[in-house]
Design an enzyme around this catalytic site. Structure first.
Site, PDB file in Angstrom:
ATOM      1  N   ASP A 156     -21.956  -8.350  38.084  1.00 17.19           N
ATOM      2  CA  ASP A 156     -23.142  -9.061  37.607  1.00 17.19           C
ATOM      3  C   ASP A 156     -24.239  -8.946  38.670  1.00 17.19           C
ATOM      4  O   ASP A 156     -23.961  -8.610  39.827  1.00 17.19           O
ATOM      5  CB  ASP A 156     -22.746 -10.530  37.380  1.00 17.19           C
TER       6      ASP A 156
ATOM      7  N   ASP B 264     -20.837 -14.853  38.204  1.00 14.12           N
ATOM      8  CA  ASP B 264     -20.910 -16.268  38.586  1.00 14.12           C
ATOM      9  C   ASP B 264     -21.118 -17.200  37.397  1.00 14.12           C
ATOM     10  O   ASP B 264     -21.139 -18.414  37.563  1.00 14.12           O
ATOM     11  CB  ASP B 264     -22.044 -16.488  39.607  1.00 14.12           C
TER      12      ASP B 264
ATOM     13  N   ASP C 252     -27.631 -11.339  39.033  1.00 17.06           N
ATOM     14  CA  ASP C 252     -28.154 -12.607  39.563  1.00 17.06           C
ATOM     15  C   ASP C 252     -27.031 -13.558  39.977  1.00 17.06           C
ATOM     16  O   ASP C 252     -26.128 -13.850  39.197  1.00 17.06           O
ATOM     17  CB  ASP C 252     -29.068 -13.271  38.528  1.00 17.06           C
TER      18      ASP C 252
HETATM   19 MG   LIG Z   1     -25.169 -14.251  37.332  1.00 18.12          MG
END
Ligand SMILES: [Mg+2]
Length: 151
Positions: free
Chosen positions: A9, A117, A11
């Protein structure tokens, strides 16, 4: 040997959107208050997360893995789609060519590992192993590399 497919991922995992959001002057003003993902050019100059660039390069250079970036860009900020592409090339160069996938359904990608996240884009239903970045088990890149047995 078949390479293990690993999705990373952007961000919160390799690019620090959270820091840019909290520091940006427009983030407290209308119409961006509560919608920092719409701030013009905010995705272009994000700072890397600690150890992220070095760690991703280690995975890229490891024969056992094939790496892809898997990110969900904000629908209402089309420039961000381009800026994610530019960001990846800025930090990883030509070797990142054809490695960026933009999707809001991360469970639809087939692979072995997903480093992410967030849990709101299908991550919990990913068929391989979801390593929840920032969690107690995987608080940082050091923990991720250690789990993947990469040094
Ligand atoms: Mg993320």
């Amino acid at each position: 040997m078949k390479k293990k497919i690993i999705y990373i991922d952007m961000d919160g995992v390799i690019s620090d959107f959270s820091k840019a959001k909290s520091e940006h002057l427009l983030s407290k003003q209308s119409p961006y208050k509560g919608r920092p993902d719409r701030i013009p050019n905010i995705y272009r100059d994000l700072e890397p997360i600690k150890d992220a660039i070095e760690s991703v390069n280690k995975i890229i250079n490891n024969e056992s893995f094939e790496l892809f970036f898997l990110s969900t860009p904000p629908w209402d900020n089309p420039d961000a789609w381009m800026h994610k592409r530019i960001w990846i090339e800025k930090y990883f160069g030509k070797k990142a060519r054809h490695k960026l996938i933009l999707s809001a359904r991360k469970d639809l990608n087939i692979g072995d590992f997903l480093i992410d996240d967030s849990k709101y884009r299908g991550q919990p239903n990913f068929q391989g192993e979801w390593l929840e970045f920032g969690s107690e088990r995987f608080p940082n890149w050091e923990a991720v590399l250690s789990y993947l047995k990469i040094d």
